[in-house]
Write a protein that holds these residues in place. Structure first.
Motif, PDB file in Angstrom:
ATOM      1  N   ALA A   1       0.838  -1.203   0.000  1.00  0.00           N
ATOM      2  CA  ALA A   1       0.000   0.000   0.000  1.00  0.00           C
ATOM      3  C   ALA A   1       0.871   1.251   0.000  1.00  0.00           C
ATOM      4  CB  ALA A   1      -0.901   0.009   1.228  1.00  0.00           C
ATOM      5  N   PRO A   2       0.553   2.226  -0.863  1.00  0.00           N
ATOM      6  CA  PRO A   2       1.314   3.474  -0.848  1.00  0.00           C
ATOM      7  C   PRO A   2       1.120   4.251   0.449  1.00  0.00           C
ATOM      8  CG  PRO A   2      -0.464   3.571  -2.477  1.00  0.00           C
ATOM      9  CD  PRO A   2      -0.466   2.201  -1.893  1.00  0.00           C
ATOM     10  N   ASP A   3      -0.023   4.067   1.090  1.00  0.00           N
ATOM     11  CA  ASP A   3      -0.319   4.697   2.374  1.00  0.00           C
ATOM     12  C   ASP A   3      -0.595   3.576   3.380  1.00  0.00           C
ATOM     13  OD1 ASP A   3      -1.289   6.016   4.593  1.00  0.00           O
ATOM     14  OD2 ASP A   3      -2.836   7.125   3.516  1.00  0.00           O
ATOM     15  N   PRO A   4       0.288   3.348   4.354  1.00  0.00           N
ATOM     16  CA  PRO A   4       0.105   2.253   5.306  1.00  0.00           C
ATOM     17  C   PRO A   4      -1.216   2.301   6.071  1.00  0.00           C
ATOM     18  CG  PRO A   4       2.240   3.320   5.622  1.00  0.00           C
ATOM     19  CD  PRO A   4       1.492   4.110   4.610  1.00  0.00           C
ATOM     20  N   ARG A   5      -1.851   3.476   6.121  1.00  0.00           N
ATOM     21  CA  ARG A   5      -3.145   3.581   6.806  1.00  0.00           C
ATOM     22  C   ARG A   5      -4.272   3.027   5.945  1.00  0.00           C
ATOM     23  NH1 ARG A   5      -3.126   9.743   7.654  1.00  0.00           N
ATOM     24  NH2 ARG A   5      -2.126   9.482   5.636  1.00  0.00           N
ATOM     25  N   LYS A   6      -3.986   2.760   4.663  1.00  0.00           N
ATOM     26  CA  LYS A   6      -4.996   2.225   3.746  1.00  0.00           C
ATOM     27  C   LYS A   6      -4.521   0.904   3.170  1.00  0.00           C
ATOM     28  CE  LYS A   6      -6.964   6.664   2.488  1.00  0.00           C
ATOM     29  NZ  LYS A   6      -7.345   7.558   1.402  1.00  0.00           N
ATOM     30  N   ARG A   7      -4.181  -0.021   4.050  1.00  0.00           N
ATOM     31  CA  ARG A   7      -3.717  -1.340   3.619  1.00  0.00           C
ATOM     32  C   ARG A   7      -4.823  -2.374   3.815  1.00  0.00           C
ATOM     33  NH1 ARG A   7      -2.028  -4.106   8.262  1.00  0.00           N
ATOM     34  NH2 ARG A   7      -1.935  -2.742  10.065  1.00  0.00           N
ATOM     35  N   CYS A   8      -4.684  -3.480   3.134  1.00  0.00           N
ATOM     36  CA  CYS A   8      -5.721  -4.521   3.167  1.00  0.00           C
ATOM     37  C   CYS A   8      -6.084  -4.946   4.587  1.00  0.00           C
ATOM     38  CB  CYS A   8      -5.260  -5.756   2.382  1.00  0.00           C
ATOM     39  SG  CYS A   8      -5.207  -5.508   0.597  1.00  0.00           S
ATOM     40  N   GLY A   9      -5.110  -5.057   5.465  1.00  0.00           N
ATOM     41  CA  GLY A   9      -5.375  -5.485   6.833  1.00  0.00           C
ATOM     42  C   GLY A   9      -6.348  -4.579   7.572  1.00  0.00           C
ATOM     43  N   LEU A  10      -6.528  -3.354   7.095  1.00  0.00           N
ATOM     44  CA  LEU A  10      -7.439  -2.396   7.729  1.00  0.00           C
ATOM     45  C   LEU A  10      -8.694  -2.162   6.896  1.00  0.00           C
ATOM     46  CD1 LEU A  10      -4.751   0.201   8.867  1.00  0.00           C
ATOM     47  CD2 LEU A  10      -5.789  -1.630  10.219  1.00  0.00           C
ATOM     48  N   CYS A  11      -8.913  -3.002   5.889  1.00  0.00           N
ATOM     49  CA  CYS A  11     -10.050  -2.847   4.975  1.00  0.00           C
ATOM     50  C   CYS A  11     -11.226  -3.730   5.404  1.00  0.00           C
ATOM     51  CB  CYS A  11      -9.617  -3.224   3.552  1.00  0.00           C
ATOM     52  SG  CYS A  11     -10.935  -3.096   2.325  1.00  0.00           S
ATOM     53  N   VAL A  12     -12.421  -3.254   5.175  1.00  0.00           N
ATOM     54  CA  VAL A  12     -13.632  -3.980   5.538  1.00  0.00           C
ATOM     55  C   VAL A  12     -13.782  -5.276   4.732  1.00  0.00           C
ATOM     56  CG1 VAL A  12     -15.151  -2.762   3.926  1.00  0.00           C
ATOM     57  CG2 VAL A  12     -16.085  -3.645   6.057  1.00  0.00           C
ATOM     58  N   PHE A  13     -13.192  -5.347   3.556  1.00  0.00           N
ATOM     59  CA  PHE A  13     -13.327  -6.529   2.708  1.00  0.00           C
ATOM     60  C   PHE A  13     -12.290  -7.612   3.012  1.00  0.00           C
ATOM     61  CE2 PHE A  13     -14.862  -2.922   0.080  1.00  0.00           C
ATOM     62  CZ  PHE A  13     -16.205  -3.279   0.063  1.00  0.00           C
ATOM     63  N   PHE A  14     -11.360  -7.354   3.919  1.00  0.00           N
ATOM     64  CA  PHE A  14     -10.268  -8.266   4.252  1.00  0.00           C
ATOM     65  C   PHE A  14     -10.648  -9.156   5.423  1.00  0.00           C
ATOM     66  CE2 PHE A  14      -6.423  -9.242   6.700  1.00  0.00           C
ATOM     67  CZ  PHE A  14      -5.598  -9.783   5.735  1.00  0.00           C
ATOM     68  N   THR A  15     -10.333 -10.446   5.305  1.00  0.00           N
ATOM     69  CA  THR A  15     -10.510 -11.401   6.388  1.00  0.00           C
ATOM     70  C   THR A  15      -9.177 -12.084   6.614  1.00  0.00           C
ATOM     71  OG1 THR A  15     -12.795 -11.799   5.706  1.00  0.00           O
ATOM     72  CG2 THR A  15     -11.802 -13.408   7.187  1.00  0.00           C
ATOM     73  N   SER A  16      -8.635 -11.976   7.808  1.00  0.00           N
ATOM     74  CA  SER A  16      -7.340 -12.573   8.124  1.00  0.00           C
ATOM     75  C   SER A  16      -7.448 -14.090   8.162  1.00  0.00           C
ATOM     76  CB  SER A  16      -6.856 -12.046   9.472  1.00  0.00           C
ATOM     77  OG  SER A  16      -5.600 -12.587   9.782  1.00  0.00           O
ATOM     78  N   THR A  17      -6.439 -14.755   7.607  1.00  0.00           N
ATOM     79  CA  THR A  17      -6.418 -16.215   7.642  1.00  0.00           C
ATOM     80  C   THR A  17      -5.284 -16.721   8.522  1.00  0.00           C
ATOM     81  OG1 THR A  17      -5.141 -16.279   5.587  1.00  0.00           O
ATOM     82  CG2 THR A  17      -7.528 -16.534   5.409  1.00  0.00           C
TER      83      THR A  17
END
Length: 97
Positions: free
Chosen positions: A53-69
């Motif tokens: 992510a170009p902006d660490p505040r907008k990375r997949c881990g902080l996205c509503v569509f992401f589910t950690s495995t």
């Protein structure tokens, strides 16, 4: 006026490539880009997906569509549950509520 010393500038320049390589290694641990089906590759391209992510505040881990495995890996609902690193980003990023 903010002046950066040469020492700080050189340190920043040498650390940046190492951080990029570490992030790429993390992404490779989550999935093999060459093994993704054509539909997944096309969807990633259409969403503007990148492993870092170009902006660490907008990375997949902080996205509503992401589910950690496991670890820093997860799945994205927009990619039909396709694997993504938590450090990734796409144009459809949305903050978790």
């Amino acid at each position: 006026m903010n002046i950066i010393s040469r020492r700080k500038l050189l340190a920043a320049m040498t650390m940046a490539p190492a951080a990029v390589l570490a992030t790429r290694a993390q992404a490779a641990a989550c999935y093999d880009p060459a093994a993704l089906p054509a539909a997944q590759r096309n969807m990633r391209r259409s969403l503007g997906f990148v492993d870092t992510a170009p902006d660490p505040r907008k990375r997949c881990g902080l996205c509503v569509f992401f589910t950690s495995t496991s670890g820093d890996c997860g799945k994205c609902q927009l990619l039909s549950g396709g694997p993504v690193p938590a450090t990734g980003h796409c144009d459809s990023w949305a903050a978790k509520g």
